[in-house]
Design a protein around this motif. Sequence first.
Motif, mmCIF file in Angstrom:
data_model
loop_
_atom_site.group_PDB
_atom_site.id
_atom_site.type_symbol
_atom_site.label_atom_id
_atom_site.label_comp_id
_atom_site.label_asym_id
_atom_site.label_seq_id
_atom_site.Cartn_x
_atom_site.Cartn_y
_atom_site.Cartn_z
ATOM 1 N N GLU A 238 42.696 39.596 45.810
ATOM 2 C CA GLU A 238 41.929 40.806 46.111
ATOM 3 C C GLU A 238 42.304 41.941 45.172
ATOM 4 O OE1 GLU A 238 40.880 40.634 50.868
ATOM 5 O OE2 GLU A 238 42.908 41.106 50.261
ATOM 6 N N GLU B 132 40.525 41.388 42.050
ATOM 7 C CA GLU B 132 39.104 41.723 42.191
ATOM 8 C C GLU B 132 38.889 43.226 42.166
ATOM 9 O OE1 GLU B 132 38.026 37.754 44.813
ATOM 10 O OE2 GLU B 132 38.047 39.728 45.760
ATOM 11 N N MET B 133 39.824 43.958 42.756
ATOM 12 C CA MET B 133 39.694 45.411 42.716
ATOM 13 C C MET B 133 39.710 45.897 41.267
ATOM 14 S SD MET B 133 39.247 46.157 45.735
ATOM 15 C CE MET B 133 38.723 47.735 45.200
ATOM 16 N N GLY B 134 40.485 45.216 40.439
ATOM 17 C CA GLY B 134 40.559 45.598 39.034
ATOM 18 C C GLY B 134 39.194 45.571 38.376
ATOM 19 N N ALA B 135 38.363 44.651 38.854
ATOM 20 C CA ALA B 135 37.037 44.508 38.253
ATOM 21 C C ALA B 135 35.990 45.274 39.036
ATOM 22 C CB ALA B 135 36.666 43.029 38.192
ATOM 23 N N TYR B 136 36.430 46.308 39.720
ATOM 24 C CA TYR B 136 35.515 47.029 40.610
ATOM 25 C C TYR B 136 34.295 47.578 39.891
ATOM 26 C CZ TYR B 136 33.940 50.242 44.222
ATOM 27 O OH TYR B 136 33.195 50.887 45.158
ATOM 28 N N LYS C 150 32.046 44.879 48.620
ATOM 29 C CA LYS C 150 32.775 45.564 47.577
ATOM 30 C C LYS C 150 33.252 46.929 48.062
ATOM 31 C CE LYS C 150 32.171 45.975 42.662
ATOM 32 N NZ LYS C 150 31.286 45.842 41.527
ATOM 33 N N LYS D 128 36.039 46.651 50.493
ATOM 34 C CA LYS D 128 37.340 46.436 49.856
ATOM 35 C C LYS D 128 37.832 47.704 49.191
ATOM 36 C CE LYS D 128 36.984 41.529 49.046
ATOM 37 N NZ LYS D 128 36.663 40.524 48.035
ATOM 38 N N ALA E 241 41.393 49.642 49.512
ATOM 39 C CA ALA E 241 42.202 50.059 48.366
ATOM 40 C C ALA E 241 42.512 51.551 48.464
ATOM 41 C CB ALA E 241 41.467 49.748 47.072
ATOM 42 N N MET F 103 41.098 52.046 39.370
ATOM 43 C CA MET F 103 40.237 50.856 39.395
ATOM 44 C C MET F 103 38.785 51.250 39.200
ATOM 45 S SD MET F 103 42.418 48.503 39.982
ATOM 46 C CE MET F 103 43.654 49.495 39.218
ATOM 47 N N GLY F 104 38.526 52.550 39.131
ATOM 48 C CA GLY F 104 37.149 52.995 39.002
ATOM 49 C C GLY F 104 36.485 53.270 40.335
ATOM 50 N N ILE F 105 37.298 53.396 41.377
ATOM 51 C CA ILE F 105 36.716 53.656 42.695
ATOM 52 C C ILE F 105 36.580 55.161 42.890
ATOM 53 C CG2 ILE F 105 37.112 53.467 45.180
ATOM 54 C CD1 ILE F 105 38.731 50.913 44.522
#
Lengths: 284, 360, 233, 385, 293
Positions: C95, C98-102, E164, E167, E171, E182-184
Amino acid sequence: MANDREHRTKMVPVPSKAIIPERDLDKTPILEASHLGIDFGGLTAVDDFNLTIGRTEIAGLIGPNGAGKTTVFNLLTKVYQPTRGTILLEGKDTHGMNTIQVNKLGIARTFQNIRLFDNLTVEDNVKVGLHNQMSYSMFSGVLRMPKYWKQERIAHERALELLSIFDMQDLADHKAGALPYGAQRRLEIVRALASNPSLLLLDEPAAGMNPSETSELMDNICKIRDTFQIAILLIEHDMNLVMGICEGICVLNYGKIIAKGTPEEIQANPQVIEAYLGKKKGEN
Amino acid sequence: MSKIKKLNKTTRSNFITYAIVIIAYILSQIFSSAGIMSNSLRGQLVPICAYVVMAISLNLTVGIMGELSLGHAGFMSVGAFTGVITAISLQDSVTSGPLRLLIAIVIGGIMAGIFSLIVAVPVLRLRGDYLAIVTLAFGEIIKNIVYCLYVGMDSNGLHIGTVSIEALQMEDGATTIINGPMGAVGITKLSTLLAGFLLILFSLFVVLNLIKSRSGRAIMALRDNRIAAESVGISPSKYKLMAFVTSAILAGMAGTLYAMNYSTVAAKKFDFNTSILVLVFVVLGGIGNIRGGIIAAVILTILPELLRQFSEYRMLTYAIVLILVMILTNGAKARQFLERIKGSLRFIKKKSDGGGAVNG
Amino acid sequence: MLKVNDINVYYGSIHAIKGVSFEVKEGEIVTLIGANGAGKSTTLNTVSGLLDSTTGDIEFMGKSLKGIAPHKIVGMGLAQVPEGRRVFQNMTVQENLEMGAYTRRTSEVKDSLQDVFQRFPRLYERRKQVSGTLSGGEQQMLAMGRAMMSKPKLLMLDEPSMGLAPILVEQIFDIVKELNSAGTTILLVEQNAQMALSIADRGYVLETGKVVLSATSAELLENDAVKKAYLGG
Amino acid sequence: GKATPADSANPADSAGKATGNPIKIGGIGPLTGGAAVYGNAAKHGAEIAVEEINALGGIQFELNFQDDEHDPEKSVNAYNNLKDWGMQILCGTVTTTPCIAVAPNSFSDRIFTLTPSASSPEVIKGKDNVFQMCFSDPNQGIASAQYIAENKLATKVAVIYNNGDAYSTGIYEKFSAEAATHGLDIVSVTTFTDDSQNDFSVQLADAKSAGAELIFLPIYYTPASLILNQAESMGFEPLFFGVDGMDGILTIEGFDTSLAEGVMLLTPFAADATDDATVSFVTKYNEKFSETPNQFAADGYDCIYALYEACTAAGITADMDTETICDKLIEAFATETDEDGNVTKEGLVFEGLTGAGSSMKWAKTGEVFKAPMAVVIKDGVYVGM
Amino acid sequence: MTVLSNLINGISLGSIYAIIALGYTMVYGIAKMLNFAHGDVIMVGGYMAFCAMTYLGWGVLPGILLAVIICTVLGVVVEKLAYKPLRSAPSLAVLITAIGVSYFLQNTALLIWGSDPKVFSSVVSLPSLKLFDGQLSISGVTQVTVISCVIIMTALVLFTSKTKIGKAMRAVSEDKGAAQLMGINVNSTISVTFAIGSGLAALAGVLLCSAYPTLMPTTGSMPGIKAFTAAVFGGIGSIPGAMVGGILLGIIEIFGKAYISTQLSDAIVFAVLIVVLLVKPTGLLGKPINEKV
Ligand SMILES: Nc1ncnc2c1ncn2[C@@H]1O[C@H](COP(=O)(O)OP(=O)(O)OP(=O)(O)O)[C@@H](O)[C@H]1O
Ligand SMILES: Nc1ncnc2c1ncn2[C@@H]1O[C@H](COP(=O)(O)OP(=O)(O)OP(=O)(O)O)[C@@H](O)[C@H]1O
Ligand SMILES: [Mg+2]
Ligand SMILES: [Mg+2]
């Protein structure tokens, strides 16, 4: 591995009598761990771990990431209770003891991810380490009895003396959390020392330090051992440090010991090179 | 002045705290004897003292020990009712009012301390919000129990029951002390501003001295990092217990002081809302900042009275003020701004001091 | 590609960065070296937008980053492996990756995941483990892998070798080199200056919030002052 | 509240003239928080009365009503605040516990106090200047038990009361004592508190399984409406018997009044009574606050009128000090009797909204004498029984 | 049979707590703040539906929809104005602000709708389910509440673990800084959290008022506290925990009243809670906090 190694006799002049703990320097090992093991769920993090450390020895524990080194520290300090095996500290079985009890018996440690009392001053961090060297009660503390004043004065002096090992006495009034990284690492060592251990465990003390800082640290570790006449077990990935100051080294991989010996032996061990050192280092 | 400067930083700060309390006391004495003080303010002096003690005491749990308590008023309640029972039952044997108040406060504090020992079992095991819920639960349980508590006194001594006053079957002319949901009635008002002031000084003395002792350091070390504290041989249960019980004792004392200021006190007073109110004092004053907590307690107790002119918009205004103050004192932007100002002040000061001679 | 121009950063009243300027060109590996507390991490955090500079300007791919939120900066192709790893403790290894590829579309992520697992087989073994219980080194690998997942144009690494076994340090540096030759520009912060300079094209030396030296790696490696202060002799 | 020299120069003519300073009446009650219904109602009722009285042109009143959030401490604060304002007479406080805290203060300050609705005997105990407008709790409990027994409404009785509330508990205690002497069989006693006044399934089930024919509800109308609702959905249809706190149930916005069909209550006030006074009050109240007044509103209204009549009778003027006013009003209110119950001194005889058609009198203790009226709800209106 | 009917009563009370607790846990789990104003958002939801249906004469569904929309907007606005400036402040500061917001909402409601209670007519027209020849009946509201509870719980679990943005929420809850790297978009993620939480609060409000049909400015506060208790009981932050905790709390409350004492029922509920937490210090379904040393 090193229980019959000669004790070092090199003594550095000591700052004052107050911080020299009186201790009999006989030849029984300070620590004997045998067949230690622990499982996390299905994962065997440490298995059949045996280690003996002499009274004033500096020993190293190395191994790839995730090998179980920190876990060994956690077992020795009873952060985790071992699933199997025994630990003798000063000849006493520590079975069933908790962290506090083994600390009182003589183990102190530092942490891989720094754990300071961030909101306390540097001096207070050390004084917390000195906690069990003081004895006045809560009531004497609140009522400011003579005992309080006397012991606090001694604690203050001792704290500054201990800080002076790393030349940190000028930082005494700073908040620990605001110190630069390297200073935090050093403060952790001082705090651990303050609890008057006979065995000091250092988890990656040089992490995040540059080479010159590291070599300074190496000197200081030796100085600590010599001044306090204690044993030191350290985990480190910096081979200059490990090979430079450890008298004996123990290599862990996947929770198991794969080699033990002197730095020279370890550096030449093909298994260790393969699993840990990598080619370049091995060739050196 | 130069002497004060030489003192260690915390000692100096404690000194200022004591000074503020003493000066505030003297000023209010002067104003009230000169008749300048309004009835409204004068009537609030004792409750303010009680709240200040509550703020000091809760700061020990929340700020120093680092655990959230949502039921601190529960201990105040225990102290209040025990204190009232003590004071009323000693009415004949101890004729001196202040002495009776003193005994009541001490017993109220002790009883709250005993209750806190019961709550301590979960306190030592739980952390964070789980502990908060247990303290909340404790406060509610105390409230519920007092609803069903009937205490009276006649020549045969104290009678305690859970049904009604009649069911206690006391002699004629007996005194009712606690009457179920009505709470304690017929209290003779014994609390005075002086008593409140002395209690504040006592709490300050206990808490400030505790913080700056071996035990206090251990408590704060556990707060900052339990695992590290254990690694240097500090027992979490012992020191958490110490902080928690001390805090409860002080809250119990504040409860007695509070109750003895009114002719009646009901269990409902010490509910969740009061616990929250005290928590607001602590947070608004800056968590762990004893002096800030004291000032916040005073201001926030007086504020709703000052807002009476807004009539029906009073509580709405109060809510807005509360939110704004929180944002202004804790908001990221505001904090940056404050630090910047502090920084430049320090800079100016250093310059004018001419080369840091002070730091010696 | 990245131009940092005379930035100043404060922590409250602490003036941590005092007019730092430097530049990273496309395809380069540039390293910042400096003692503890020199301001290296602060510089990286300012570039990625986590901290604000009071003055000066940062330009990335020709665009000013002034006032742009950190998550947008990531979207522009800039990734950072933060100091102290900062993996999501309660999420599993997978996970986390996967967050890295958000910022990327889910369908495109699979290959990158395979790639990371290939480079760090240990992560594959532990892909279902909650990251908080990973060993320090494993977490470092995870942080690195996570940053790679966003396929950045510029990758900033804050002490990636910290706490890693020697064999892994080599690996990490190999990976950095590989990533670089595959087209990723690298800004590297390291305590291990020897290693860093051995792979970097150029380097800047930071001291108490100021750039005191900037030169090619070869020059820095020969510089006596640098040798003494950062290379251990 | 200090009289100016000009005022005291000719005190005689300020009484009947609208030109005089108004008498300052303080009011205290919960205007915010969980008990705000009661305080607001009393306040609104009192406001209407003050308006009417001032329009008459005689004695002028000025009302200052302060919030106490149903908290004794805040109530004392409000009281002190009113003192700073210059209050001469206190109309309050509305709820019992705060009133017990305030009354000793008004007693020692010698400020005449008339509470609209604080009903515990503790409120007036030992305080000669504190009077009540409402029934006292014991009276209601006793009267309810007597009424149920005398009219043979039921023999098996269940009680649901709020054991966190002094009013409710007070009535229950007297009721259960009195019921025993009348041969009523209390088969089920269950409670709730403000914190758990949502769900009554257990209480109702208990009453049902004990075979209760009548459920006595010495509680306020908000929880009562929930009880009626849940009893209906359980298919449980005993008689319900309430007290004055139940009044208001028919006027809850959105309440299905058919649920209250057949509910009996003892109340001094009914908003749909047809006498002129009530009709005029209800109309005004509705216009002004777009709500139907409940018993608390009527109590507030009556308080002001009773004070008005007493002030007129005692010749009170705004420039008198509070102590004088207090003594005069005590004198005016109290009806004194000797040991045999013969009236030795006539006090105020007051016809108000809450007297159920008869007049009210006050004992020296401060307790009110008025006839409770038993009503039953039929087709959504109160019908006298 | 009485045991069974008490059980059903417990479940129906508990399902109300549960549905409130779900919103609580949602906001707590992500924004890491105890939103003590949650109960008051419930109250606002109740009033909105009441106004739509009584004053505007709208039908049930539009009424609910209006409540949900208004509460969602309210949640987002409150978050922006009151909580966002405190993003980096200690969590207790945010808690106190939430209390300020709670006072604010209650007193605004008092000014708008007055202190008089309003009776809410149930939005559920489902007949009660009769079992065992009518000896046992499960009311329509209970059926709807339990079912919506399960649906919402499942949806939330799926949402946070599979989508997404779900998640991203997790995060953000762990490390805002790292999430940004992460770009969030942390702010919009938290806004979404509040939107969902407040929307759920509106639903909970409508159901609460349908089951217990009186509505006052203070209607939300006690259920709010109970739901908070339930959320912690079930393991704070755990979505299934909130549901289990809520329902168990309801059952304990009813059983405590029925078999021990109505006088002490509140005390019993809380005492059981303490005992359970002693046995399971992180709540029923809460994960033990495994701190790596
Ligand atoms: N509490 C725990 N629960 C589950 N697994 C754990 C736990 N603690 C450690 N582990 C696992 O045990 C293994 C050993 O961890 P440990 O921290 O001892 O490694 P290490 O040798 O110190 O590595 P490093 O050099 O990277 O710090 C790791 O794979 C780690 O994931
Ligand atoms: N959150 C903070 N608050 C206050 N001061 C800070 C903070 N973070 C860093 N500093 C200070 O800013 C300066 C620069 O710190 P920074 O972390 O950028 O150094 P660094 O070069 O990365 O050091 P290291 O090698 O230890 O990682 C230091 O003096 C440090 O004490
Ligand atoms: Mg490790
Ligand atoms: Mg750094």
